[in-house]
Write an enzyme that holds these catalytic residues in place. Structure first.
Site, PDB file in Angstrom:
ATOM      1  N   CYS B  79       0.811  -1.251   0.093  1.00 49.81           N
ATOM      2  CA  CYS B  79       0.089  -0.044   0.049  1.00 49.81           C
ATOM      3  C   CYS B  79       0.756   1.130  -0.045  1.00 49.81           C
ATOM      4  O   CYS B  79       1.354   1.551  -0.786  1.00 49.81           O
ATOM      5  CB  CYS B  79      -0.868  -0.053   1.172  1.00 49.81           C
ATOM      6  N   HIS B 177      -3.076  -5.575   1.405  1.00 54.41           N
ATOM      7  CA  HIS B 177      -2.322  -5.579   2.776  1.00 54.41           C
ATOM      8  C   HIS B 177      -2.146  -6.926   3.227  1.00 54.41           C
ATOM      9  O   HIS B 177      -3.026  -7.525   4.000  1.00 54.41           O
ATOM     10  CB  HIS B 177      -2.918  -4.804   3.968  1.00 54.41           C
ATOM     11  N   GLU B 179      -0.386  -8.375   5.163  1.00 55.24           N
ATOM     12  CA  GLU B 179       0.145  -8.415   6.451  1.00 55.24           C
ATOM     13  C   GLU B 179      -1.015  -8.691   7.565  1.00 55.24           C
ATOM     14  O   GLU B 179      -0.979  -8.953   8.641  1.00 55.24           O
ATOM     15  CB  GLU B 179       1.047  -7.120   6.993  1.00 55.24           C
TER      16      GLU B 179
END
Lengths: 302, 194
Positions: B79, B177, B179
């Site tokens: 991002c 994302h 993560e």
């Protein structure tokens, strides 16, 4: 590269998307602004987001009267002026103000005790919205009640518009201490803990297991200096809201930059010392103790 | 032992750190030159790209980071990290700088505002199987030079498909994302290059 369509249609407004947005703000500073010009100054100083409002808390406090959602033109002007996320405040319980803010495209709604509450019984049912909400809390039970209503981010309330950080300190310590206490309890004592916190049992069990809130915790209310911001971060805040502290000070741009740097290097006193030099006057402020209790904003919301 | 850094100026550092530790590497948070010099790979997290750019420059990390990436340091940006890894930027703020790690043009906030942020299932081209991806005020890759490999695409509000994950040499960038998901494939790809 295969020519494939997305397997499912995009899902907007999910928990992950709402809470995830707040995760991206961590380690950052969100600044109150009342004009597009102030929003630009905040963006240029390194703010991760701005909070659009009509009057900063210090002026709401000084001028009195009912404080409401900002004029849509003002919110729109700020959205148009910057490319970082824009938040805006709705009154506690005022779900139509929140609907209006969502329709304007704000990125986060703050259901805020800084404005005059619109409902002294119920907060907004925040699950009904695509836009995520941040809410204030003074203790863990209050934070969990807001999360159970759909808040995707929590901030300590502090005492907005004072420049006095003492209440933010109290609230951050309180929330941290209550989370630690929960995490140390045996499972069979969590039922009574949930009752005492006036919070849903599954949330209480989750906090006890993980030792942290399921959403991001920022601090707010009375932060006026780089050292204030760094202290809140050392007390466990994951980021900082600065309200009146920037644009009620002598040199807003330099102070804003300094608070951004001190929030990133919150554990490095040499950096905090360096960025704190020569910032000019901080907001004059008022001591929370001198503010009669009926005028204390932190006591709004329950 | 491999040590991977997570740029920790601002953003969702903890999520990247947890993902990397789950894959069995040592992780350090990078805010200073000495910390940057000690890592074998680096993640630039999600967050606000304009804030990270300013802090990179204010604390004299930018030039060193550009040099290390040019020398082959494996990097992953998600991002805001994708924005920072770009050579050229659209819809940035005045004076915003990027690191030029990947010869691509990235459009910031291309997918829209927060109310447009979404979870989407896409296809992860390296293994051809589905990947559940979370886009938050996400950028996309507007154009790229030869040598940039597209790892995933998604449909934008314009109805067109845009690259949302790319690789160039040892640099990987995603609009979404990974993560904040349970899917470690993107981070595993980074580690395979460290």
């Amino acid at each position: 590269m295969s020519d494939t369509a997305d397997v499912t249609t995009p899902q907007v407004g999910t928990d992950l998307v709402k809470r995830g947005m707040a995760e991206m703000l961590k380690g950052g500073v969100i600044m109150d602004v009342v004009t597009p010009e102030q929003a630009k100054i905040a963006e240029d100083a390194g703010a991760v987001a701005v909070m659009a409002l009509e009057r900063v808390p210090a002026d709401i406090r000084a001028q009195g009267g009912v404080a409401r959602m900002s004029d849509p033109d003002l919110v729109q002007g700020i959205i148009d002026a910057v490319s970082i996320p824009v938040m805006a405040k709705a009154r506690i319980g005022h779900f139509v103000e929140a609907q209006v803010l969502q329709s304007l495209g704000v990125d986060y709604v703050d259901e805020s005790e800084v404005l005059t509450p619109a409902d002294y019984t119920h907060h907004i049912d925040k699950w009904n919205f695509t836009v995520p909400f941040v809410c204030g809390a003074t203790n863990l039970g209050e934070a969990l009640r807001r999360i159970s209503e759909g808040a995707a981010m929590i901030r300590s309330k502090g005492e907005a518009g004072t420049g006095d950080v003492s209440n933010a300190t109290t609230h951050m310590r309180q929330i941290r201490a209550e989370i630690k206490a929960l995490a140390s309890l045996p499972k069979d004592e969590l039922y009574v803990a949930a009752k005492e916190l006036q919070a849903p049992l599954p949330l209480v069990q989750e906090i006890a297991a993980t030792g942290k809130l399921p959403v991001v915790l920022f601090t707010a209310g009375g932060i006026a200096t780089p050292a204030d911001a760094a202290m809140m971060m050392q007390l466990g805040a994951e980021g900082v809201f600065v309200g009146s502290g920037i644009f009620k000070s002598g040199n807003p741009s330099e102070r804003a930059k300094a608070i951004v740097k001190a929030t990133t290097f919150f554990d490095d006193p040499a950096v905090i010392a360096d960025v704190s030099r020569g910032l000019g006057d901080a907001m004059v402020g008022i001591n929370v103790e001198d503010e009669p209790e009926p005028h204390r904003l932190a006591e709004r919301g329950w | 032992m491999t040590t991977v850094g997570v740029l920790a100026l601002q953003g969702d550092v903890r999520e990247h750190q947890a993902m990397l530790e789950g894959l069995g590497v040592d992780v350090v948070r990078v805010r200073r030159l000495a910390e940057l010099n000690a890592v074998d790979g680096l993640v630039i997290p999600g967050g606000e790209s304009t804030t990270m750019d300013k802090l990179l420059r204010a604390f004299d990390l930018r030039d060193a980071l550009v040099a290390r990436i040019a020398a082959g340091l494996p990097v992953l940006g998600s991002c805001a990290g994708m924005v920072l890894l770009a050579r050229d930027l659209r819809d940035g703020i005045e004076g915003q700088q990027t690191l030029g790690a990947i010869p691509m043009t990235v459009r910031r906030n291309a997918f829209g505002r927060q109310v447009d942020s979404a979870e989407v299932d896409l296809v992860w081209e390296p293994d051809g199987s589905p990947m559940h991806a979370t886009f938050i005020r996400a950028p996309w890759v507007e154009s790229y030079d030869d040598g940039v490999e597209v790892l995933a695409t998604a449909t934008g509000p314009d109805g067109e498909r845009h690259p949302v994950a790319v690789r160039h040499g040892a640099a990987i960038a995603t609009s979404f994302h990974p993560e904040i998901s349970a899917d470690a494939r993107v981070h595993a790809l980074l580690l395979s290059q460290v």
